[in-house]
Design an enzyme around this catalytic site. Structure first.
Site, PDB file in Angstrom:
ATOM      1  N   ASP A   6      -3.337   5.556  -7.432  1.00  0.00           N
ATOM      2  CA  ASP A   6      -2.462   4.911  -6.451  1.00  0.00           C
ATOM      3  C   ASP A   6      -1.610   3.904  -7.205  1.00  0.00           C
ATOM      4  O   ASP A   6      -1.914   3.553  -8.343  1.00  0.00           O
ATOM      5  CB  ASP A   6      -3.321   4.193  -5.399  1.00  0.00           C
ATOM      6  CG  ASP A   6      -2.471   3.492  -4.334  1.00  0.00           C
ATOM      7  OD1 ASP A   6      -1.484   4.084  -3.876  1.00  0.00           O
ATOM      8  OD2 ASP A   6      -2.803   2.344  -3.967  1.00  0.00           O
ATOM      9  N   SER A   7      -0.558   3.429  -6.549  1.00  0.00           N
ATOM     10  CA  SER A   7       0.254   2.398  -7.175  1.00  0.00           C
ATOM     11  C   SER A   7      -0.520   1.082  -7.302  1.00  0.00           C
ATOM     12  O   SER A   7      -0.184   0.248  -8.120  1.00  0.00           O
ATOM     13  CB  SER A   7       1.512   2.152  -6.349  1.00  0.00           C
ATOM     14  OG  SER A   7       1.154   1.736  -5.051  1.00  0.00           O
ATOM     15  N   CYS A  69      -1.595   7.955  -2.982  1.00  0.00           N
ATOM     16  CA  CYS A  69      -0.441   7.087  -2.735  1.00  0.00           C
ATOM     17  C   CYS A  69       0.598   7.974  -2.061  1.00  0.00           C
ATOM     18  O   CYS A  69       0.954   9.027  -2.590  1.00  0.00           O
ATOM     19  CB  CYS A  69       0.073   6.571  -4.079  1.00  0.00           C
ATOM     20  SG  CYS A  69       1.689   5.769  -4.000  1.00  0.00           S
ATOM     21  N   GLU A 149      -1.098  -7.396   1.699  1.00  0.00           N
ATOM     22  CA  GLU A 149      -1.368  -8.091   0.436  1.00  0.00           C
ATOM     23  C   GLU A 149      -1.567  -9.594   0.672  1.00  0.00           C
ATOM     24  O   GLU A 149      -2.353 -10.244  -0.001  1.00  0.00           O
ATOM     25  CB  GLU A 149      -0.201  -7.891  -0.549  1.00  0.00           C
ATOM     26  CG  GLU A 149       0.041  -6.450  -0.962  1.00  0.00           C
ATOM     27  CD  GLU A 149      -0.796  -6.047  -2.168  1.00  0.00           C
ATOM     28  OE1 GLU A 149      -1.233  -6.932  -2.905  1.00  0.00           O
ATOM     29  OE2 GLU A 149      -1.014  -4.828  -2.345  1.00  0.00           O
ATOM     30  N   CYS A 181       0.898   5.587   4.644  1.00  0.00           N
ATOM     31  CA  CYS A 181       0.803   4.673   3.498  1.00  0.00           C
ATOM     32  C   CYS A 181      -0.632   4.185   3.462  1.00  0.00           C
ATOM     33  O   CYS A 181      -1.194   3.825   4.500  1.00  0.00           O
ATOM     34  CB  CYS A 181       1.763   3.495   3.669  1.00  0.00           C
ATOM     35  SG  CYS A 181       1.515   2.184   2.444  1.00  0.00           S
ATOM     36  N   HIS A 183      -2.005   1.573   2.498  1.00  0.00           N
ATOM     37  CA  HIS A 183      -2.288   0.185   2.886  1.00  0.00           C
ATOM     38  C   HIS A 183      -2.479   0.049   4.402  1.00  0.00           C
ATOM     39  O   HIS A 183      -3.126  -0.878   4.869  1.00  0.00           O
ATOM     40  CB  HIS A 183      -1.121  -0.734   2.513  1.00  0.00           C
ATOM     41  CG  HIS A 183      -1.225  -1.344   1.145  1.00  0.00           C
ATOM     42  ND1 HIS A 183      -0.951  -0.637   0.014  1.00  0.00           N
ATOM     43  CD2 HIS A 183      -1.541  -2.601   0.733  1.00  0.00           C
ATOM     44  CE1 HIS A 183      -1.099  -1.434  -1.038  1.00  0.00           C
ATOM     45  NE2 HIS A 183      -1.458  -2.633  -0.631  1.00  0.00           N
TER      46      HIS A 183
END
Lengths: 255, 255
Positions: A6-7, A69, A149, A181, A183
């Site tokens: 993943d990023s 990702c 984040e 996504c 996240h």
């Protein structure tokens, strides 16, 4: 050994699902934290970074690769499959499209993701390949990643932003919303709250764990799970523990 | 020839100031858009990236370097000065600290920036080196950069987030607020609105242009301004034109 990348940290939500189904198959995770996020970068750059990571995972002995990702799945999955015909490559976009197509009854699906994922048009393409009648409504939500984040998951500001982003999807009366996504599962409560009870909210990685289970069940691998990142910050460690629910040993690796 | 670099597009706000003072001195700009943002990354990674960029600018003939990124100024400026004793290196943190110290009358300064900049403690250090009596209050505002990138500059959501971030600084009755991130001047109206008329809001790059003017005035260089990025997206071009107020030719460069 399954290689998962993943990023950054978001792919750990996919790892969590996979470990639930396959607790005995060791995984190697790579999070490209030095260069994250991918969601606002070009196809060319995302492909270049993805190749470097797959080389790293292949060198560690992975024959199965999971692109955890959505931005990399959207813009680099086909490219990687062509380049690495010796590896089996799974990606969250294909499995997410399948999950959404199975879920919708009114044939109206919403997809949210980063700008890179949404602008690629990959979800419309994949879902229409499964069922041409399904209407797909998409919306890029670039602030969701920084909100996660920042750990502003329960804040009124986040709810307000979610309402703004999701307004049109709600007006389109979708019955399924795909979180495109990795996240976004961390914002599931807020998103479900805004969409209301009539919309089923599903994660793009949800079906992927099931697929891997079919392939790998009854197999137990040797070796411990390993977690690598290209940049190690205290912030990443906090987020990783929050997602995996335990302290995880993470190593920095140059690629 | 002045080399100017930033993690992305934010440094163009510094370029704009410099070009106002020195329209005839050519500049070379490098925005590390493939790896942005720097604000949530470690010192080690930011130093590594900065060295790669300074090598690039030096190869292009720059003898003067401007670090137009607060995170890189905070975490890599001293490192770069030691490594490149042949180059003259300016950074926005040193000039920002000077500007804030000059501006404050009540000796109460607020500084906002990315997590990397604020957590480094560099502004407290630099300002206390100028005047030990100045109290410095800091606050990391990680959502401001993505809000600018999303162009949500006039949105009520942004005002709400600004109020949340700035609440404590306001309670501390600062008379000067330093924008310790080159993206933030684009939010100046919102930030000034929240802080009220008694607080002077200043950009970290504001004094830097003046300093360069002292050094370079009466000099006119040969050559055209050049703008390079490590990843080229339509989004970057839009943001660049918004900041510089004109169409700018931008080239992709591998570093």
């Amino acid at each position: 050994m399954i290689g998962i990348f993943d990023s950054g940290v978001g792919g750990l939500t996919v790892v969590k699902e996979i470990k639930k189904e396959l607790p005995d198959v060791p995984i190697i995770y790579f999070g490209d934290t030095a260069r994250l996020p991918y969601g606002n970068k070009s196809a060319e750059t995302i492909q270049k970074f993805s190749v470097e990571i797959v080389d790293f995972l292949e060198n560690k002995g992975c024959k199965t690769i999971v692109i955890a990702c959505n931005s990399a799945s959207a813009l680099a999955a086909d490219y990687l499959r062509e380049k690495y015909s010796n590896l089996e490559i799974y990606d969250v976009v294909s499995s997410g499209a399948e999950a959404a197509a199975e879920s919708t009854e009114k044939k109206k699906v919403g997809v949210i993701g980063t700008a890179a994922t949404i602008n690629s048009g990959v979800y419309e393409k994949k879902i229409s390949e499964i069922d041409l009648e399904i209407k797909v409504f998409t919306k890029a939500c670039p602030l969701f990643v920084p909100l996660v984040e920042e750990n502003w998951i329960k804040r009124p500001e986040t709810k307000k932003i979610a309402r703004t982003y999701l307004r049109e999807l709600k007006l389109n009366k979708i019955d399924t919303l795909l979180l495109g996504c990795t996240h976004y599962p961390l914002l599931e409560k807020v998103i479900s709250g805004v969409m209301g009870r009539r919309t089923r909210v599903i994660a793009s990685g949800s079906k992927l764990a099931g697929k891997l289970h079919e392939k790998f069940r009854d197999q137990a691998g040797k070796g411990k799970d390993k977690y690598y990142v290209s940049d190690l910050t205290p912030h990443f460690k906090t987020l990783a523990s929050r997602i995996l629910g335990k302290n995880t040993e993470i190593e920095k690796a140059e690629i």
